[in-house]
Design a protein around this motif. Structure first.
Motif, short mmCIF file in Angstrom:
data_model
loop_
_atom_site.label_atom_id
_atom_site.label_comp_id
_atom_site.label_asym_id
_atom_site.label_seq_id
_atom_site.Cartn_x
_atom_site.Cartn_y
_atom_site.Cartn_z
N PRO A 26 -6.84 11.84 -4.89
CA PRO A 26 -8.24 11.88 -4.47
C PRO A 26 -8.95 10.61 -4.90
O PRO A 26 -8.72 10.08 -5.96
CB PRO A 26 -8.81 13.09 -5.15
CG PRO A 26 -7.79 13.45 -6.19
CD PRO A 26 -6.54 12.81 -5.89
N PRO A 27 -9.44 9.91 -3.89
CA PRO A 27 -10.07 8.65 -4.18
C PRO A 27 -10.81 8.64 -5.51
O PRO A 27 -11.33 9.65 -5.96
CB PRO A 27 -11.09 8.48 -3.02
CG PRO A 27 -10.59 9.40 -1.96
CD PRO A 27 -9.95 10.54 -2.67
N ALA A 28 -10.83 7.45 -6.13
CA ALA A 28 -11.55 7.34 -7.38
C ALA A 28 -13.04 7.38 -7.12
O ALA A 28 -13.53 7.06 -6.04
CB ALA A 28 -11.19 6.03 -8.08
N GLY A 29 -13.80 7.77 -8.11
CA GLY A 29 -15.25 7.86 -7.99
C GLY A 29 -15.88 6.49 -8.00
O GLY A 29 -15.22 5.48 -8.17
N ILE A 150 -8.59 -1.76 -9.35
CA ILE A 150 -7.34 -1.23 -8.78
C ILE A 150 -7.58 0.14 -8.15
O ILE A 150 -7.13 0.41 -7.03
CB ILE A 150 -6.25 -1.15 -9.87
CG1 ILE A 150 -5.89 -2.55 -10.36
CG2 ILE A 150 -5.01 -0.43 -9.35
CD1 ILE A 150 -4.89 -2.57 -11.49
N LYS A 151 -8.30 1.00 -8.86
CA LYS A 151 -8.59 2.33 -8.31
C LYS A 151 -9.44 2.23 -7.05
O LYS A 151 -9.24 2.99 -6.10
CB LYS A 151 -9.30 3.17 -9.37
CG LYS A 151 -8.41 3.62 -10.51
CD LYS A 151 -9.16 4.56 -11.46
CE LYS A 151 -8.25 5.11 -12.54
NZ LYS A 151 -8.96 6.03 -13.45
N LEU A 225 -7.57 -6.97 -2.48
CA LEU A 225 -6.34 -7.33 -3.17
C LEU A 225 -6.49 -8.68 -3.88
O LEU A 225 -5.98 -8.87 -4.99
CB LEU A 225 -5.19 -7.43 -2.17
CG LEU A 225 -4.44 -6.13 -1.84
CD1 LEU A 225 -3.39 -6.41 -0.78
CD2 LEU A 225 -3.81 -5.53 -3.08
N ARG A 226 -7.18 -9.61 -3.25
CA ARG A 226 -7.31 -10.95 -3.82
C ARG A 226 -8.12 -10.95 -5.11
O ARG A 226 -8.04 -11.90 -5.89
CB ARG A 226 -7.94 -11.89 -2.80
CG ARG A 226 -7.12 -12.06 -1.53
CD ARG A 226 -7.70 -13.13 -0.62
NE ARG A 226 -7.05 -13.09 0.69
CZ ARG A 226 -7.59 -12.55 1.77
NH1 ARG A 226 -8.79 -12.01 1.71
NH2 ARG A 226 -6.95 -12.56 2.93
N ASN A 229 -6.15 -9.33 -10.54
CA ASN A 229 -5.31 -10.29 -11.25
C ASN A 229 -3.90 -9.74 -11.43
O ASN A 229 -3.71 -8.61 -11.88
CB ASN A 229 -5.94 -10.59 -12.61
CG ASN A 229 -5.30 -11.78 -13.30
OD1 ASN A 229 -4.08 -11.86 -13.41
ND2 ASN A 229 -6.12 -12.71 -13.76
N ALA A 230 -2.91 -10.56 -11.08
CA ALA A 230 -1.51 -10.13 -11.21
C ALA A 230 -1.14 -9.85 -12.66
O ALA A 230 -0.33 -8.96 -12.94
CB ALA A 230 -0.58 -11.19 -10.63
N ASN A 231 -1.74 -10.59 -13.60
CA ASN A 231 -1.45 -10.35 -15.02
C ASN A 231 -1.89 -8.96 -15.45
O ASN A 231 -1.24 -8.31 -16.27
CB ASN A 231 -2.15 -11.40 -15.89
CG ASN A 231 -1.54 -12.78 -15.71
OD1 ASN A 231 -0.36 -12.91 -15.41
ND2 ASN A 231 -2.34 -13.81 -15.88
N VAL A 232 -3.00 -8.48 -14.89
CA VAL A 232 -3.48 -7.13 -15.20
C VAL A 232 -2.48 -6.09 -14.71
O VAL A 232 -2.18 -5.11 -15.39
CB VAL A 232 -4.86 -6.89 -14.57
CG1 VAL A 232 -5.29 -5.43 -14.74
CG2 VAL A 232 -5.90 -7.82 -15.21
N VAL A 233 -1.93 -6.31 -13.51
CA VAL A 233 -0.94 -5.38 -12.95
C VAL A 233 0.31 -5.35 -13.82
O VAL A 233 0.87 -4.28 -14.10
CB VAL A 233 -0.58 -5.80 -11.51
CG1 VAL A 233 0.48 -4.86 -10.92
CG2 VAL A 233 -1.82 -5.80 -10.62
N ALA A 234 0.75 -6.52 -14.28
CA ALA A 234 1.93 -6.58 -15.16
C ALA A 234 1.67 -5.89 -16.49
O ALA A 234 2.52 -5.15 -16.99
CB ALA A 234 2.33 -8.04 -15.38
#
Length: 259
Positions: A26-29, A150-151, A225-226, A229-234
């Motif tokens: 369920p989508p984030a608030g 991200i959410k 998406l842009r 930050n990729a570092n946050v995902v890692a």
């Protein structure tokens, strides 16, 4: 180069492979309001083993999809690795959205900077200095604002009910980025990205004839998406289970392996 010379032939192959991708999807608030300090709170995954395992499985599936695109295989290995290094995080997030992987997070028990300062003064110690790039907290845990981004992206994808083919075209657009420094086959890659966008536009016009704004909405997904930050995902999905991972090394190993 050879890649550029064969661009036209492989554009049709890209169109075919993207259209034929078959993968279960369920989508984030709203973002919290009030004091901006809230967006800087450190948060962690509630069940890191579960979420990280799901993310790892999605990453393997994503790289398998990339390897199955004939146009990608025609590129030199150095070009392949450069493209994957630059886009593995957005491709992973698209895969998480497609597989409907939900993120449950909890606020970290890490003390705030104010608490640290007050505690240090109480004991006559020097106040802690902020870490570079993380002015108020430790270097590893993502902030609430970063997680909310991200959410918010996942929620946007789910609200649009993106189809399997639309996800494939979005991935093609993200993968074939001609603007990366160091690329040699830029004209070829630019043609592939344009082909993916055209295929997405044609699909939307055919399937969603009553929604003239859908193509623009899907491009908003790419803009979201842009901002991540990729570092946050890692940090979020891989550090909890394998520590200070070098994503470049891991991607090279996975790309060269038969997934």
């Amino acid at each position: 180069c050879r890649c550029c010379a064969e661009g036209r032939r492989h554009s049709s192959i890209l169109y075919s492979i993207l259209r034929s991708e078959e993968r279960a999807v369920p989508p984030a608030g709203p973002a919290p309001r009030g004091c901006p300090c809230g967006s800087r709170r450190r948060v962690a995954l509630r069940s890191p083993q579960v979420a990280c395992k799901a993310a790892s499985a999605v990453l393997v599936k994503t790289l398998r999809f990339v390897q199955n695109v004939p146009c990608f295989q025609e590129l030199p290995l150095e070009e392949q690795l450069l493209l994957v290094r630059s886009c593995w995080a957005p491709l992973l997030l698209l895969g998480l959205a497609q597989d409907r992987v939900h993120l449950e997070t909890v606020e970290s028990a890490e003390p705030s900077m104010l608490q640290r300062i007050l505690t240090a003064r109480q004991h006559g110690e020097r106040a802690p200095a902020p870490a570079p790039g993380r002015p108020h907290h430790g270097p590893h845990l993502p902030s609430a604002g970063e997680i909310q981004a991200i959410k918010g992206f996942l929620a946007k994808c789910w609200s649009l009910d993106i189809s399997t083919k639309e996800y494939a075209y979005l991935k093609g657009t993200v993968l074939f980025n001609p603007d990366l420094p160091g690329l040699q086959c830029t004209q070829y890659i630019e043609g592939l990205q344009r082909e993916a966008q055209q295929a997405l536009n044609e699909h939307v016009r055919l399937i969603h004839r009553g929604d003239e704004a859908r193509f623009a909405k899907l491009n908003v997904v790419l803009s979201l998406l842009r901002s991540i930050n990729a570092n946050v995902v890692a940090e979020l999905f891989f550090r909890p289970i394998i520590g200070a991972v070098n994503m470049d090394d891991m991607l090279l190993e996975m790309l060269c392996a038969k997934l």
